[in-house]
Design an enzyme around this catalytic site. Sequence first.
Site, PDB file in Angstrom:
ATOM      1  N   GLY A 105       0.835  -1.210   0.000  1.00  0.00           N
ATOM      2  CA  GLY A 105       0.000   0.000   0.000  1.00  0.00           C
ATOM      3  C   GLY A 105       0.863   1.250   0.000  1.00  0.00           C
ATOM      4  O   GLY A 105       0.561   2.223   0.678  1.00  0.00           O
ATOM      5  N   TYR A 124     -12.883  -5.163  11.034  1.00  0.00           N
ATOM      6  CA  TYR A 124     -11.606  -4.432  11.030  1.00  0.00           C
ATOM      7  C   TYR A 124     -10.864  -4.652  12.347  1.00  0.00           C
ATOM      8  O   TYR A 124      -9.680  -5.016  12.365  1.00  0.00           O
ATOM      9  CB  TYR A 124     -11.874  -2.947  10.799  1.00  0.00           C
ATOM     10  N   LYS A 161      -7.315  -6.655  12.902  1.00  0.00           N
ATOM     11  CA  LYS A 161      -6.128  -5.999  13.458  1.00  0.00           C
ATOM     12  C   LYS A 161      -5.685  -6.679  14.759  1.00  0.00           C
ATOM     13  O   LYS A 161      -4.482  -6.775  15.028  1.00  0.00           O
ATOM     14  CB  LYS A 161      -6.402  -4.509  13.681  1.00  0.00           C
TER      15      LYS A 161
HETATM   16  P1  NAD Z   1      -5.073   4.333   2.706  1.00  0.00           P
HETATM   17  O1  NAD Z   1      -6.444   3.938   2.381  1.00  0.00           O
HETATM   18  O2  NAD Z   1      -4.585   5.691   2.290  1.00  0.00           O
HETATM   19  O3  NAD Z   1      -4.036   3.272   2.162  1.00  0.00           O
HETATM   20  C1  NAD Z   1      -4.300   1.904   2.188  1.00  0.00           C
HETATM   21  C2  NAD Z   1      -3.596   1.259   1.041  1.00  0.00           C
HETATM   22  O4  NAD Z   1      -3.877  -0.150   1.052  1.00  0.00           O
HETATM   23  C3  NAD Z   1      -4.055   1.805  -0.318  1.00  0.00           C
HETATM   24  O5  NAD Z   1      -2.927   2.117  -1.096  1.00  0.00           O
HETATM   25  C4  NAD Z   1      -4.798   0.619  -0.922  1.00  0.00           C
HETATM   26  O6  NAD Z   1      -4.709   0.541  -2.333  1.00  0.00           O
HETATM   27  C5  NAD Z   1      -4.101  -0.560  -0.268  1.00  0.00           C
HETATM   28  N1  NAD Z   1      -4.922  -1.759  -0.313  1.00  0.00           N
HETATM   29  C6  NAD Z   1      -6.153  -1.929   0.219  1.00  0.00           C
HETATM   30  N2  NAD Z   1      -6.614  -3.154  -0.093  1.00  0.00           N
HETATM   31  C7  NAD Z   1      -5.663  -3.778  -0.827  1.00  0.00           C
HETATM   32  C8  NAD Z   1      -5.544  -5.043  -1.447  1.00  0.00           C
HETATM   33  N3  NAD Z   1      -6.525  -5.955  -1.402  1.00  0.00           N
HETATM   34  N4  NAD Z   1      -4.431  -5.322  -2.120  1.00  0.00           N
HETATM   35  C9  NAD Z   1      -3.435  -4.418  -2.205  1.00  0.00           C
HETATM   36  N5  NAD Z   1      -3.471  -3.208  -1.641  1.00  0.00           N
HETATM   37  C10 NAD Z   1      -4.573  -2.888  -0.971  1.00  0.00           C
HETATM   38  O7  NAD Z   1      -4.942   4.156   4.277  1.00  0.00           O
HETATM   39  P2  NAD Z   1      -3.861   4.536   5.382  1.00  0.00           P
HETATM   40  O8  NAD Z   1      -4.556   5.398   6.354  1.00  0.00           O
HETATM   41  O9  NAD Z   1      -2.575   4.971   4.784  1.00  0.00           O
HETATM   42  O10 NAD Z   1      -3.702   3.101   6.084  1.00  0.00           O
HETATM   43  C11 NAD Z   1      -2.532   2.317   6.051  1.00  0.00           C
HETATM   44  C12 NAD Z   1      -2.642   1.275   7.148  1.00  0.00           C
HETATM   45  O11 NAD Z   1      -2.756   1.939   8.410  1.00  0.00           O
HETATM   46  C13 NAD Z   1      -3.870   0.365   7.040  1.00  0.00           C
HETATM   47  O12 NAD Z   1      -3.512  -0.961   7.377  1.00  0.00           O
HETATM   48  C14 NAD Z   1      -4.810   0.934   8.078  1.00  0.00           C
HETATM   49  O13 NAD Z   1      -5.719  -0.031   8.555  1.00  0.00           O
HETATM   50  C15 NAD Z   1      -3.838   1.392   9.127  1.00  0.00           C
HETATM   51  N6  NAD Z   1      -4.387   2.412  10.016  1.00  0.00           N
HETATM   52  C16 NAD Z   1      -4.790   3.615   9.531  1.00  0.00           C
HETATM   53  C17 NAD Z   1      -5.333   4.545  10.406  1.00  0.00           C
HETATM   54  C18 NAD Z   1      -5.794   5.902   9.938  1.00  0.00           C
HETATM   55  O14 NAD Z   1      -6.400   6.624  10.760  1.00  0.00           O
HETATM   56  N7  NAD Z   1      -5.584   6.290   8.686  1.00  0.00           N
HETATM   57  C19 NAD Z   1      -5.457   4.243  11.771  1.00  0.00           C
HETATM   58  C20 NAD Z   1      -5.028   3.002  12.229  1.00  0.00           C
HETATM   59  C21 NAD Z   1      -4.484   2.101  11.343  1.00  0.00           C
END
Ligand code: NAD
Length: 254
Positions: free
Chosen positions: A14, A159, A163
Amino acid sequence: MDVAFEGRVALVTGGSRGIGRATCRRFAEAGARVVVHFRADRTAAEATLAELPGDGHLALAADLADPVAVDDLVSDVVAACGRLDVVVNNAGIYEDHPVTGTDYAAWQAAWQRTLGTNLIGPANLIHRAVPHLIAAGGGRIVNVSSRGAFRGEPGHTAYGAAKAGLNSLGQSLAQELAPHGIFVTTVAPGFVETDMTEDHLAGARGAAIRAQSPLGRAADPDEIARTIVFLATPGTEYATGAIVDVNGASYLRN
Ligand code: NAD
């Protein structure tokens, strides 16, 4: 330039946006050759590539919910780079499916999709990567979990469960893989300003979320990226098994 990762290859899933993109940038700044994994948006992945300092970085596509695509991804990394040293399981999805408002078919599909992407995908990637980490003389795995794994959130049952599973996966693997020189850590962010949370962080709901932290704000993606890169840095081996909160003290646990 920091060279902690010189000669090392880091795969960030990602990597085309959000936390992944910031992580790719930090690894490249620390001297790594970075593989920017993306699902479908090649333009965004190439935009990430274009901002990375250093040479030899590449972008590779794979749907992480597809075990064959995951296998191919790791083979392609090793074919292109000759080695693999760091795996960051960052990609994930965050969908809202309240149990009372979701029909049974949609509920089934949501659980399959969320566990497939957020838990089974990382587990599969680790399975395929570990032989190459061993061949490289040891390596690092950093999994990106969430505060939601500990405190849950309404509408995000799958979710949070995925996690929490990722947390457990990391703790088991830290014990299993230390004898191979592979160190496994988990980063658990609170709310971060990315595309994923754009709707949540808008308006009054966003203000309430920001107020959960005494810092009065959500995290910048780079704050998560710095923690991820730190946990993969040589010299931090004894942190293996750790689950590190990066949530602005919005949720404290023992
Ligand atoms: P984002 O949506 O900007 O990025 C997520 C990425 O995962 C995207 O590039 C998407 O294309 C990729 N992705 C999703 N499903 C996929 C699949 N099946 N195959 C390949 N790629 C896939 O989100 P983010 O906020 O940058 O999140 C990154 C990580 O951090 C995630 O695991 C998310 O759960 C975790 N997270 C985010 C937050 C937040 O507040 N943004 C909080 C806690 C945890």
